[in-house]
Design a protein around this motif. Sequence first.
Motif, PDB file in Angstrom:
ATOM      1  N   THR A 297       0.835  -1.211   0.000  1.00  0.00           N
ATOM      2  CA  THR A 297       0.000   0.000   0.000  1.00  0.00           C
ATOM      3  C   THR A 297       0.866   1.257   0.000  1.00  0.00           C
ATOM      4  OG1 THR A 297      -0.194   0.180   2.418  1.00  0.00           O
ATOM      5  CG2 THR A 297      -1.823  -1.211   1.273  1.00  0.00           C
ATOM      6  N   GLN A 298       2.165   1.109   0.271  1.00  0.00           N
ATOM      7  CA  GLN A 298       3.098   2.237   0.302  1.00  0.00           C
ATOM      8  C   GLN A 298       3.971   2.270  -0.951  1.00  0.00           C
ATOM      9  OE1 GLN A 298       3.638   1.880   5.199  1.00  0.00           O
ATOM     10  NE2 GLN A 298       5.455   1.789   3.904  1.00  0.00           N
ATOM     11  N   ILE A 299       3.502   1.674  -2.043  1.00  0.00           N
ATOM     12  CA  ILE A 299       4.346   1.456  -3.214  1.00  0.00           C
ATOM     13  C   ILE A 299       4.847   2.758  -3.843  1.00  0.00           C
ATOM     14  CG2 ILE A 299       2.484   1.390  -4.925  1.00  0.00           C
ATOM     15  CD1 ILE A 299       3.964  -1.098  -6.124  1.00  0.00           C
ATOM     16  N   ASP A 300       4.176   3.875  -3.563  1.00  0.00           N
ATOM     17  CA  ASP A 300       4.632   5.150  -4.110  1.00  0.00           C
ATOM     18  C   ASP A 300       5.892   5.656  -3.429  1.00  0.00           C
ATOM     19  OD1 ASP A 300       2.583   5.163  -5.924  1.00  0.00           O
ATOM     20  OD2 ASP A 300       1.259   6.418  -4.708  1.00  0.00           O
ATOM     21  N   TYR A 301       6.237   5.071  -2.313  1.00  0.00           N
ATOM     22  CA  TYR A 301       7.488   5.403  -1.641  1.00  0.00           C
ATOM     23  C   TYR A 301       8.572   4.466  -2.179  1.00  0.00           C
ATOM     24  CZ  TYR A 301       4.683   8.097   1.644  1.00  0.00           C
ATOM     25  OH  TYR A 301       3.825   9.015   2.208  1.00  0.00           O
ATOM     26  N   ARG A 302       9.673   5.056  -2.613  1.00  0.00           N
ATOM     27  CA  ARG A 302      10.706   4.290  -3.306  1.00  0.00           C
ATOM     28  C   ARG A 302      11.201   3.096  -2.494  1.00  0.00           C
ATOM     29  NH1 ARG A 302      16.363   7.072  -5.068  1.00  0.00           N
ATOM     30  NH2 ARG A 302      16.375   7.417  -2.827  1.00  0.00           N
TER      31      ARG A 302
ATOM     32  N   ASP B 152       5.314  -2.567  12.527  1.00  0.00           N
ATOM     33  CA  ASP B 152       4.956  -1.160  12.316  1.00  0.00           C
ATOM     34  C   ASP B 152       6.202  -0.303  12.109  1.00  0.00           C
ATOM     35  OD1 ASP B 152       2.266  -1.720  12.522  1.00  0.00           O
ATOM     36  OD2 ASP B 152       2.093  -1.052  14.611  1.00  0.00           O
ATOM     37  N   TYR B 153       7.251  -0.617  12.854  1.00  0.00           N
ATOM     38  CA  TYR B 153       8.519   0.121  12.721  1.00  0.00           C
ATOM     39  C   TYR B 153       9.060  -0.017  11.291  1.00  0.00           C
ATOM     40  CZ  TYR B 153      13.492   1.156  13.104  1.00  0.00           C
ATOM     41  OH  TYR B 153      14.758   1.655  12.880  1.00  0.00           O
ATOM     42  N   LEU B 154       9.044  -1.242  10.754  1.00  0.00           N
ATOM     43  CA  LEU B 154       9.539  -1.442   9.394  1.00  0.00           C
ATOM     44  C   LEU B 154       8.719  -0.646   8.386  1.00  0.00           C
ATOM     45  CD1 LEU B 154      10.319  -5.275   9.182  1.00  0.00           C
ATOM     46  CD2 LEU B 154      11.877  -3.387   9.693  1.00  0.00           C
ATOM     47  N   LEU B 155       7.396  -0.706   8.518  1.00  0.00           N
ATOM     48  CA  LEU B 155       6.547   0.025   7.577  1.00  0.00           C
ATOM     49  C   LEU B 155       6.840   1.530   7.640  1.00  0.00           C
ATOM     50  CD1 LEU B 155       3.211  -1.897   8.164  1.00  0.00           C
ATOM     51  CD2 LEU B 155       4.640  -1.989   6.102  1.00  0.00           C
ATOM     52  N   ALA B 156       7.066   2.044   8.834  1.00  0.00           N
ATOM     53  CA  ALA B 156       7.357   3.477   8.968  1.00  0.00           C
ATOM     54  C   ALA B 156       8.722   3.834   8.388  1.00  0.00           C
ATOM     55  CB  ALA B 156       7.299   3.870  10.447  1.00  0.00           C
ATOM     56  N   GLN B 157       9.727   3.001   8.648  1.00  0.00           N
ATOM     57  CA  GLN B 157      11.081   3.312   8.148  1.00  0.00           C
ATOM     58  C   GLN B 157      11.130   3.291   6.625  1.00  0.00           C
ATOM     59  OE1 GLN B 157      12.205   4.644  11.136  1.00  0.00           O
ATOM     60  NE2 GLN B 157      14.157   4.117  10.191  1.00  0.00           N
ATOM     61  N   PHE B 158      10.419   2.342   6.023  1.00  0.00           N
ATOM     62  CA  PHE B 158      10.491   2.242   4.565  1.00  0.00           C
ATOM     63  C   PHE B 158       9.484   3.172   3.874  1.00  0.00           C
ATOM     64  CE2 PHE B 158      12.402  -2.098   5.498  1.00  0.00           C
ATOM     65  CZ  PHE B 158      13.700  -1.633   5.255  1.00  0.00           C
ATOM     66  N   LYS B 159       8.833   4.016   4.664  1.00  0.00           N
ATOM     67  CA  LYS B 159       7.966   5.060   4.111  1.00  0.00           C
ATOM     68  C   LYS B 159       8.688   6.411   4.097  1.00  0.00           C
ATOM     69  CE  LYS B 159       3.046   6.278   4.466  1.00  0.00           C
ATOM     70  NZ  LYS B 159       1.827   6.165   5.292  1.00  0.00           N
ATOM     71  N   ARG B 160       9.949   6.390   4.485  1.00  0.00           N
ATOM     72  CA  ARG B 160      10.694   7.646   4.545  1.00  0.00           C
ATOM     73  C   ARG B 160      10.947   8.187   3.139  1.00  0.00           C
ATOM     74  NH1 ARG B 160      13.671   9.130   9.097  1.00  0.00           N
ATOM     75  NH2 ARG B 160      13.086   7.947  10.937  1.00  0.00           N
TER      76      ARG B 160
END
Length: 309
Positions: free
Chosen positions: A215-220, A301-309
């Motif tokens: 769902t965060q695919i727009d983040y590189r 949740d931590y992983l999802l947040a870090q890779f949304k940077r």
Amino acid sequence: MPKLLLMDHDGAIDDLLSQLLVLTMPDVQLIGVTVTPADCYIEPALDSTYKLLQLMEQEHVPLGRGDYYGINAFPGEWRARPEIINALPLLINLPKSPDPYAYLSAPDLIMETLTKATEKVSILLTGPCANLVLALEKAPELKEKIQEIVWMAGAFRVPGNVQTYQHDGTAEWNVFWDPISSQKLVSYELPLTLIPLDVTNHVPVTKPFLSALATQIDYRLSNLTGQFWALTIDTIPSYQYTYFMWDILATSYLAMPEHFTTERVKANVSTRPPNAGQTYLDESGYELTIATDVNVAYFYDYLLAQFKR
């Protein structure tokens, strides 16, 4: 002041994901990466490592080439995965790494980096520990420069993940690759924390996690790490193993130690068949810390947040 970190990995998908995770950590300064030719072929793994540094605009971080090949080789089909990583869309057109044979040897880079450091250095090992042990054998005085060692290794109260001839299944692969170096590192009684299978068994790579990441695919980084993890679905045949977040969990310990349950124990490492590489509790052994549990929901949740940077 960011934590100075030296990372040694062995080139597998989980290791490269761990390198990316380190590079998202604002409180960590990566000052060197060495690669062990364990769960990888060294040339494509160095290429992957360099491409990820470029992607994160950190190509100035020095790389070291491991030339020691351990005792018990990983299966060849596992070791070939960096070739696939280098062909992913976000990486294939990045410049290739410099001549892989021109890099400093891994032990030499470790020694040079620790010698130059003006403060103590943390060390993250997501593969076998041989490069570090080789460096400390050459320059034992550098033990004083080490703040902590976090190593994804071992299995204490759960079965191992080595399934091979003349072995009873008690060992974990990073230790089994070179049981002798593993036993030496434990015997040094440095500030060592192991993230063993006891706790990594709690964090499989699940379809719901991959779905949330997608769902965060727009983040590189979410796009890239989603592709990495998708490749793990058949990396190890599911009828033999589940792919867990072994190295990623160990790496996350650097940022969220308060979300782990740890235990101070005395332990040792077997160096002979049929249990070569087994890590076991031993009252006459060596003091170290092992992780036994983690806040699983917080970790994902931590992983999802870090890779949304």
